[in-house]
Design an enzyme around this catalytic site. Structure first.
Site, PDB file in Angstrom:
ATOM      1  N   GLY A   1      69.552  76.723  18.386  1.00 36.17           N
ATOM      2  CA  GLY A   1      68.894  75.591  17.623  1.00 36.17           C
ATOM      3  C   GLY A   1      67.547  75.329  18.142  1.00 36.17           C
ATOM      4  O   GLY A   1      66.791  74.676  17.406  1.00 36.17           O
TER       5      GLY A   1
ATOM      6  N   CYS B   1      83.938  76.349 -12.441  1.00 40.14           N
ATOM      7  CA  CYS B   1      82.914  77.305 -13.017  1.00 40.14           C
ATOM      8  C   CYS B   1      83.405  77.703 -14.223  1.00 40.14           C
ATOM      9  O   CYS B   1      84.548  77.722 -14.670  1.00 40.14           O
ATOM     10  CB  CYS B   1      82.966  78.378 -11.943  1.00 40.14           C
ATOM     11  SG  CYS B   1      81.895  79.744 -12.764  1.00 40.14           S
TER      12      CYS B   1
ATOM     13  N   CYS C   1      84.232  81.690 -14.129  1.00 35.14           N
ATOM     14  CA  CYS C   1      85.633  82.012 -13.374  1.00 35.14           C
ATOM     15  C   CYS C   1      86.456  81.063 -13.024  1.00 35.14           C
ATOM     16  O   CYS C   1      87.574  81.219 -12.504  1.00 35.14           O
ATOM     17  CB  CYS C   1      85.073  82.783 -11.944  1.00 35.14           C
ATOM     18  SG  CYS C   1      84.611  81.492 -10.817  1.00 35.14           S
TER      19      CYS C   1
ATOM     20  N   CYS D   1      79.206  79.255 -11.339  1.00 38.77           N
ATOM     21  CA  CYS D   1      78.872  79.505  -9.606  1.00 38.77           C
ATOM     22  C   CYS D   1      77.366  79.987  -9.467  1.00 38.77           C
ATOM     23  O   CYS D   1      76.983  80.837 -10.153  1.00 38.77           O
ATOM     24  CB  CYS D   1      79.865  80.675  -9.311  1.00 38.77           C
ATOM     25  SG  CYS D   1      81.673  80.023  -9.155  1.00 38.77           S
TER      26      CYS D   1
ATOM     27  N   CYS E   1      81.417  84.922  -8.181  1.00 38.15           N
ATOM     28  CA  CYS E   1      82.062  84.592  -9.438  1.00 38.15           C
ATOM     29  C   CYS E   1      82.487  85.962 -10.122  1.00 38.15           C
ATOM     30  O   CYS E   1      83.328  86.073 -10.863  1.00 38.15           O
ATOM     31  CB  CYS E   1      80.798  83.998 -10.136  1.00 38.15           C
ATOM     32  SG  CYS E   1      81.079  83.206 -11.539  1.00 38.15           S
TER      33      CYS E   1
END
Lengths: 356, 256, 296
Positions: C50, C259, C262, C284, C290
């Site tokens: 970080g 979605c 899909c 998606c 997808c």
């Protein structure tokens, strides 16, 4: 069923082909030669070399041609090319006191050793469109003189002798190349000057202008402006001999700034410094003014919150390649971030309606 | 034996050969209010800035002793120091704008100190902030308003709330009523006095106003040219000043 | 005017010799010394999860802000055995993804893929794939503004201090203000996290829906910010926690739809306007995920 737009690849290819076509323009008009750009658009070439920080007139001219005359785009091409070049070594500092000047003026003294020399300048031209250029008329012949052999001393030396101007101390600092080391704050003057020398001309001009209008006003005079040829030397380590490897045009400006003194320093004149590749007077003078404004701490001046005094502000925003890249990235797809904002605004509004 | 919460020994600070304060030694005990008086340039602001960690003195010792834990203030790492300042000290600026975030709501300003020492429960932060707004006599309906909509007196009371909410052990106040209209000075002063009494606060207060010192301070020191020229119980010093300079101060001959 | 010589006579223009331009460059464009410098920064970044490591970012042949940081990190990690996947907004076929993939094809002749599982190195802009990342994958984020505190404090010299001393109170003030104004934490993307219980970090502008995927991930996550000259990292299996309040826990919401291609209910969706009446469709944003579901 709906299928999302595909074919980024084809779109890019088509767009680039169109760009090439439009760059060439009407094929009945002769193709622009690199030499023409180099010889006739010298100030564009020099700006690209200065902000691209690579002294090569051929490459700069090529970049200008390739970028359809968009100088920031041309600078970008040069910068990207520069990244790939191997580093052979570092030359000793150029000696501007040895400059063969084509122009040299001082606004502080009427007469100076080495004389004033106006040189090829737009100053005192009347800005009237010259329609004879449409027809490529006759060019007036400039009078020729022999190049002076003797060195032309820097004007500020005379003030220095009297002790009236701030002394520049040699602190034996080995400058860090800002293109090879990350810039960190607070920066020192060497890194500051490097950044300013490759900074965007327009940005520097605006900042310098702001100091003139009172945002950290520093009462500048052009102590000296000189433009001309200097030799670049290089010490070949294997042979331990110093040779001239190039002769380049540079513009140098030293400003003289009034200063009323502080707790730290008695009243004296102070300096700002500008140096650029090529004949870039506007930029060199702007750089000197901005450099001077940034030196407030060292001189013991007050920080009045002016943009030109704020080192982090100036150095973080002066590079036009960084700036234009980040600005232009707004054109990239942001579907995902935008979608999450859309959902958020909808949720907040839904709640607002509920609570009404 | 009571151990001083703050013990200062031979503290000096100068700027480019100009003396800020010189060889200051003093002690402060828990629950005491110490007033520092002197004309401008006498070094009182330099002193309070050194003690509160805003300035680095050139020489001397500053020892805090809080809950039997000694902190050598000038010989701890920067991060320990910042943490100590965050949790154990508080500083009330003369100008409340220096101690507040003007683009953050009143509640956010009061809550910031809590969050900086680890509070992570929104509801608790909010109820504590409300409680403190109440204590400093700001209507709790103003909790989400920005400080720029507040009057000078309210701003100062907000700054006091922000500083006191984490129960700091030593509180520094630099002319807390100095920037206020005379009409609102009394109310803020009154508030400080009642908070000092109610919470048994330990305070160092800088003021050029002897009335403020008379009202709040148990002990006082008088500074001139960077040094302490007289010190003692405030009543004593004010009733029977020994130094000529203090006599002038008390008789209001000097315009400080 | 006198003729001037050039500083270093660059070899005559390669175009004149009829050589393709791209063969002029080293594998993956950057020279080996630059890659070494960047790898050092990456290793340092992995050691201090970080923490933003300054590095001497190079000027790349694409604009700053278009992924130059990610491209430099990718170029420095890439070996000839790697299989590369590039996504932008979750999709392999958006213009910028195509452009960056072509850049690496041209300069390194590397194998590329659109299938998340098959990639050894994935460079992304603004999304983490729905298919979980796995061991030995390197995941490179493009980062525009690496400093999570930048919107509170624009000066880097100040934010560096705030990080080193863990002075993060102001960050929560921002979240506090959001809740008191709207009853919500307003940040929807680039939602700040705390890495390994120490540094507050900007996860790049991914939607906050993706934040939980960073936590304890088996993959190596690298972040490159070219313009701002910073690299940071999350080593595998590291704690990554999105900032929040105990009583206002982090909420990685998404559109409340499935979605339309899909049928997936738990993936991040793009909203598409399908006709002039403003009717919407949701699909998606991860095109690879997808496609796989649709073909099952």
């Amino acid at each position: 069923m709906y299928v999302a737009v595909k074919g980024g690849e084809k779109a890019i290819e088509n767009a680039h082909n169109w760009l090439s076509e439009i760059r060439r323009g009407d094929v009945n008009v002769p193709n622009l030669e690199i030499d023409q750009i180099k010889e006739q658009l010298t100030l564009s070439v020099e700006r690209v070399m200065s902000e691209g920080s690579l002294y090569d007139t051929d490459l700069a001219a090529l970049a200008i041609k390739q970028s359809r005359g968009d100088l920031i785009e041309a600078i970008f091409l040069i910068r990207a090319y520069r990244t790939t070049l191997p580093r052979f070594g570092t030359s000793p500092p150029i000696k501007t006191e040895d400059m063969v000047c084509m122009r040299r003026i001082s606004a502080t003294y009427k007469d100076i050793p080495g004389k004033q020399k106006l040189g090829p300048t737009f100053d005192y031209t009347h800005r009237l469109l010259d329609f004879s250029l449409l027809a490529e008329g006759n060019i007036p012949k400039a009078e020729k003189r022999k190049v002076l052999k003797e060195k032309i001393p820097h004007v500020l030396r005379f003030l220095n002798k009297e002790g009236l101007i701030q002394k520049e101390k040699n602190n034996n600092y080995q400058p860090k190349d800002i293109t090879r080391n990350p810039l960190e704050f607070p920066a020192n003057r060497s890194e500051r000057l490097q950044s300013l020398s490759r900074a965007d001309e327009g940005f520097l001009l605006a900042l310098a202008y702001s100091t003139q209008r009172g945002y950290a006003r520093n009462h500048a005079f052009v102590g000296e402006l000189r433009i001309g040829y200097v030799k670049v030397k290089y010490n070949i380590p294997e042979l331990d001999i110093e040779i001239d490897i190039a002769e380049i045009i540079v513009t140098e400006c030293e400003s003289v700034n009034q200063f009323q003194g502080s707790k730290k320093t008695p009243a004296q004149f102070t300096r700002g410094y500008g140096l650029t590749f090529g004949q870039l007077e506007r930029k060199a003078v702007s750089m000197a003014l901005v450099d001077r404004a940034l030196r407030w701490k060292e001189i013991g001046e007050e920080f009045v919150g002016a943009p030109a005094q704020d080192e982090e502000f100036v150095l973080s925003h002066c590079d036009n390649i960084q700036a234009t890249g980040f600005l232009e990235h707004l054109k990239l797809p942001h579907y995902v971030d935008f979608q999450s904002e859309l959902e958020l605004v909808r949720r907040i509004r839904k709640e607002y309606e509920k609570n009404k | 034996m009571i151990i001083p919460i703050l013990k200062v020994t031979n503290l000096s600070k100068s700027y480019d050969n100009i003396v800020g304060c010189k060889n200051i030694s003093m002690s402060l005990y828990p629950g005491e209010v110490l007033g520092i008086v002197g004309e401008s340039g006498s070094g009182k602001t330099t002193l309070i800035n050194c003690l509160s960690g805003n300035l680095e003195p050139d020489r001397g010792k500053i020892i805090f002793n809080i809950n039997n834990k000694e902190t050598d203030f000038l010989n701890i790492s920067e991060s320990e120091k910042r943490k100590f300042i965050r949790t154990d000290l508080a500083f009330v600026h003369q100008n409340p704008r220096d101690g507040l975030r003007l683009n953050v709501s009143a509640g956010g300003n009061i809550g910031e100190k809590l969050m900086s020492v680890g509070y992570r429960h929104y509801g608790n932060i909010r109820s504590l902030a409300t409680k403190w707004m109440n204590k400093v006599e700001i209507d709790k309906s103003r909790i989400d308003d920005l400080p720029i909509t507040f009057s000078g007196g309210m701003l100062q009371r907000l700054q006091i709330a922000k500083n006191l909410i984490t129960s700091p052990n030593v509180i520094f106040m630099d002319e807390p009523t100095g920037g206020l209209d005379v009409s609102v000075q009394a109310r803020v002063l009154d508030l400080i006095r009642s908070l000092v009494n109610e919470l048994n606060l330990t305070v160092i207060i800088v003021s050029h106003d002897l009335a403020v010192i008379r009202l709040l301070a148990d002990k006082m020191i008088v500074m001139k040219n960077g040094t302490v020229i007289e010190s003692g119980l405030s009543d004593q010093v004010l009733e029977d000043p020994q130094q000529e300079y203090t006599q002038l101060l008390v008789s209001s001959v000097l315009n400080v | 005017m006198r003729k001037t010589n050039n500083v270093i006579k660059i070899k005559d223009f390669k175009v004149d010799k009829g050589l393709p331009f791209d063969q002029e460059y080293n594998f993956a464009y950057l020279d080996e010394n630059t890659k070494k410098m960047i790898r050092r920064a990456i290793i340092k970044a992995l050691c201090i999860p970080g923490y933003q490591v300054p590095f001497a970012s190079r000027e790349m042949p694409m604009p700053y802000g278009w992924g130059t940081g990610g491209v430099q990190v990718t170029a420095s990690c890439l070996t000839k055995r790697d299989t590369l996947k590039i996504i932008d907004q979750g999709a392999d076929d958006t213009t910028n993804a195509v452009s960056i993939r072509n850049f690496f094809k041209k300069t390194s002749n590397i194998k590329t893929t659109e299938i998340t599982e098959k990639a050894t190195l994935i460079q992304t802009r603004h999304r983490i794939p729905e298919t979980p990342l796995k061991k030995k994958q390197i995941f490179v984020y493009q980062v525009p503004i690496p400093e999570p505190l930048a919107f509170l404090e624009p000066k880097v010299s100040e934010t560096i201090k705030m990080h080193s001393l863990s002075e993060y109170g102001a960050m929560h003030v921002k979240l506090y203000e959001d809740i008191s104004k709207n009853g919500h934490i307003e940040t929807a993307y680039a939602y700040p996290v705390k890495t390994n219980d120490r540094y507050i970090m900007d996860p790049s502008p991914i939607p906050k829906f993706d934040n939980p995927k960073m936590n304890n991930s088996p993959a190596i996550q690298l972040f490159g910010a070219g313009r701002e000259q910073r690299i940071y990292a999350i080593p595998p299996y590291t704690k990554v926690k999105s900032l929040d309040f105990e009583d206002y826990p982090f909420d990685p919401f998404k559109a409340e739809h499935a979605c339309d291609i899909c049928g997936s209910k738990n993936t991040y969706l793009d909203e598409i306007i399908v006709d002039d009446a403003g009717n919407k469709s949701f699909i998606c944003s991860d095109t690879d995920f997808c496609n796989k579901r649709k073909n099952k």
